[in-house]
Design an enzyme around this catalytic site. Sequence first.
Site, PDB file in Angstrom:
ATOM      1  N   ASP A   1       0.822  -1.226   0.000  1.00  0.00           N
ATOM      2  CA  ASP A   1       0.000   0.000   0.000  1.00  0.00           C
ATOM      3  C   ASP A   1       0.857   1.279   0.000  1.00  0.00           C
ATOM      4  OD1 ASP A   1       1.049   0.004   2.523  1.00  0.00           O
ATOM      5  OD2 ASP A   1      -0.867  -0.018   3.590  1.00  0.00           O
ATOM      6  N   GLY A   2       2.173   1.121  -0.090  1.00  0.00           N
ATOM      7  CA  GLY A   2       3.043   2.299  -0.173  1.00  0.00           C
ATOM      8  C   GLY A   2       3.664   2.698   1.151  1.00  0.00           C
ATOM      9  N   GLU A   3       3.167   2.138   2.250  1.00  0.00           N
ATOM     10  CA  GLU A   3       3.782   2.479   3.542  1.00  0.00           C
ATOM     11  C   GLU A   3       5.224   1.986   3.579  1.00  0.00           C
ATOM     12  OE1 GLU A   3       1.335   1.009   6.732  1.00  0.00           O
ATOM     13  OE2 GLU A   3      -0.279   2.424   6.289  1.00  0.00           O
TER      14      GLU A   3
ATOM     15  N   GLN B   1       9.438  27.772   3.751  1.00  0.00           N
ATOM     16  CA  GLN B   1       8.156  28.292   4.279  1.00  0.00           C
ATOM     17  C   GLN B   1       8.388  28.493   5.774  1.00  0.00           C
ATOM     18  OE1 GLN B   1       5.284  28.948   2.506  1.00  0.00           O
ATOM     19  NE2 GLN B   1       3.968  29.411   4.228  1.00  0.00           N
TER      20      GLN B   1
ATOM     21  N   HIS C   1      18.387  27.578   5.414  1.00  0.00           N
ATOM     22  CA  HIS C   1      17.955  28.704   4.576  1.00  0.00           C
ATOM     23  C   HIS C   1      17.890  30.003   5.371  1.00  0.00           C
ATOM     24  CE1 HIS C   1      16.085  30.927   1.454  1.00  0.00           C
ATOM     25  NE2 HIS C   1      15.027  31.173   2.196  1.00  0.00           N
TER      26      HIS C   1
ATOM     27  N   LYS D   1      16.415  40.630  -5.342  1.00  0.00           N
ATOM     28  CA  LYS D   1      15.458  39.725  -5.984  1.00  0.00           C
ATOM     29  C   LYS D   1      14.074  39.839  -5.355  1.00  0.00           C
ATOM     30  CE  LYS D   1      15.246  35.147  -4.949  1.00  0.00           C
ATOM     31  NZ  LYS D   1      15.783  33.796  -4.793  1.00  0.00           N
TER      32      LYS D   1
ATOM     33  N   ARG E   1      10.498  37.575  -5.485  1.00  0.00           N
ATOM     34  CA  ARG E   1       9.915  36.345  -6.034  1.00  0.00           C
ATOM     35  C   ARG E   1       8.500  36.639  -6.521  1.00  0.00           C
ATOM     36  NH1 ARG E   1      10.980  31.422  -6.831  1.00  0.00           N
ATOM     37  NH2 ARG E   1      13.007  31.405  -5.779  1.00  0.00           N
TER      38      ARG E   1
ATOM     39  N   ASP F   1      24.588  30.541  -4.036  1.00  0.00           N
ATOM     40  CA  ASP F   1      23.290  30.547  -3.349  1.00  0.00           C
ATOM     41  C   ASP F   1      23.204  29.316  -2.458  1.00  0.00           C
ATOM     42  OD1 ASP F   1      20.790  31.449  -2.671  1.00  0.00           O
ATOM     43  OD2 ASP F   1      19.963  31.373  -4.695  1.00  0.00           O
TER      44      ASP F   1
HETATM   45  C1  R5P Z   1      15.745  31.730  -1.807  1.00  0.00           C
HETATM   46  O1  R5P Z   1      15.716  32.700  -1.075  1.00  0.00           O
HETATM   47  C2  R5P Z   1      16.930  30.818  -1.913  1.00  0.00           C
HETATM   48  O2  R5P Z   1      18.074  31.352  -1.347  1.00  0.00           O
HETATM   49  C3  R5P Z   1      17.206  30.460  -3.360  1.00  0.00           C
HETATM   50  O3  R5P Z   1      17.570  31.643  -4.053  1.00  0.00           O
HETATM   51  C4  R5P Z   1      15.993  29.884  -4.002  1.00  0.00           C
HETATM   52  O4  R5P Z   1      15.463  28.882  -3.203  1.00  0.00           O
HETATM   53  C5  R5P Z   1      16.335  29.328  -5.347  1.00  0.00           C
HETATM   54  O5  R5P Z   1      15.167  28.806  -5.903  1.00  0.00           O
HETATM   55  P1  R5P Z   1      14.969  28.710  -7.460  1.00  0.00           P
HETATM   56  O6  R5P Z   1      16.132  27.933  -8.006  1.00  0.00           O
HETATM   57  O7  R5P Z   1      13.667  27.981  -7.619  1.00  0.00           O
HETATM   58  O8  R5P Z   1      14.893  30.092  -8.002  1.00  0.00           O
END
Ligand code: R5P
Length: 285
Positions: A34-36, A87, A119, A181, A183, A207
């Site tokens: 069942d995927g478990e 998030q 992050h 940047k 988003r 990054d």
């Molecule tokens: C965001 O603040 C992170 O530092 C990266 O810049 C981001 O997660 C990169 O995501 P993507 O490659 O989807 O642009």
Amino acid sequence: MRIISTERSQVLAARISEKMGVPLAETKITRFPDGEIYLRCDGLDDETLIVSSITDNDILVQTLLAIDAADQSRNTLVIPYLGYARQDRRFVPGEPVSARAVARALSSGIERVFVVEIHDPCVLDYFDVPADNITIAPAIGGYIGDLRLENPLILAPDEGAIEFASDVAAIGGWDCDFLQKTRLSGEEVRIAPKAIDAAGREVVIVDDIISTGGTLTTAACMLRERGAASIHAACAHGVFASGAYTRLRAAGISSIVSSDTYENASSFISAANAIKTAITKYVHH
Ligand code: R5P
């Protein structure tokens, strides 16, 4: 002491095992019809190091099962890549703080947590146990040095990456700058035009994560317009969602390197040494 790894951290776990002289526990992971997930670790000792990058939902469950399998021992959890970390706040009402939900779930049965290139450091506070960040900026700087680029310019694609990029740049004494940047969606970003002297320079965009590659593509486009001689990319966690690696190479990024926190064919940099150094004073083996 024994080291357990989940399925997407096997290579890094083996490297840590070699560096620390600590054996790997034999771990078998299968799936029920069942995927478990079923997981069994043999030869556990009274102390366990669980190495698990949370790359997807399946691995999140594997990690919870591994922690429970080691419930008779003193456990340290190393999370080379922590998914859901972006998030890290509630942007609109009704959303979860996903990073907090995951951190809380992973805190049970653990004495201490280490995360590689988190992050945002605020996420560490979401764990119910002491949690530390491990940086791999020296390893990334070392790799860039080996590329023998001509007076490279290290560039953070947004303000959140400045500290990491500056730490990388400091390794070689290279110039460092950053972009601004915004988003727009999961895959699209806008980078505000900025006076940046990239003409004729070999630029390395640094990054923490490359996910869809939207950030890098936009930054690379801007750098090309400003006459950069070559564009390279280095990150801690190479997720490369939806074919991002090939799209980035096709977009003219000459080289892309990531670390083994998210294992893939571009993981030329290992986090093993940094992990060993950070955890040695806390583990008791
Ligand atoms: C965001 O603040 C992170 O530092 C990266 O810049 C981001 O997660 C990169 O995501 P993507 O490659 O989807 O642009």
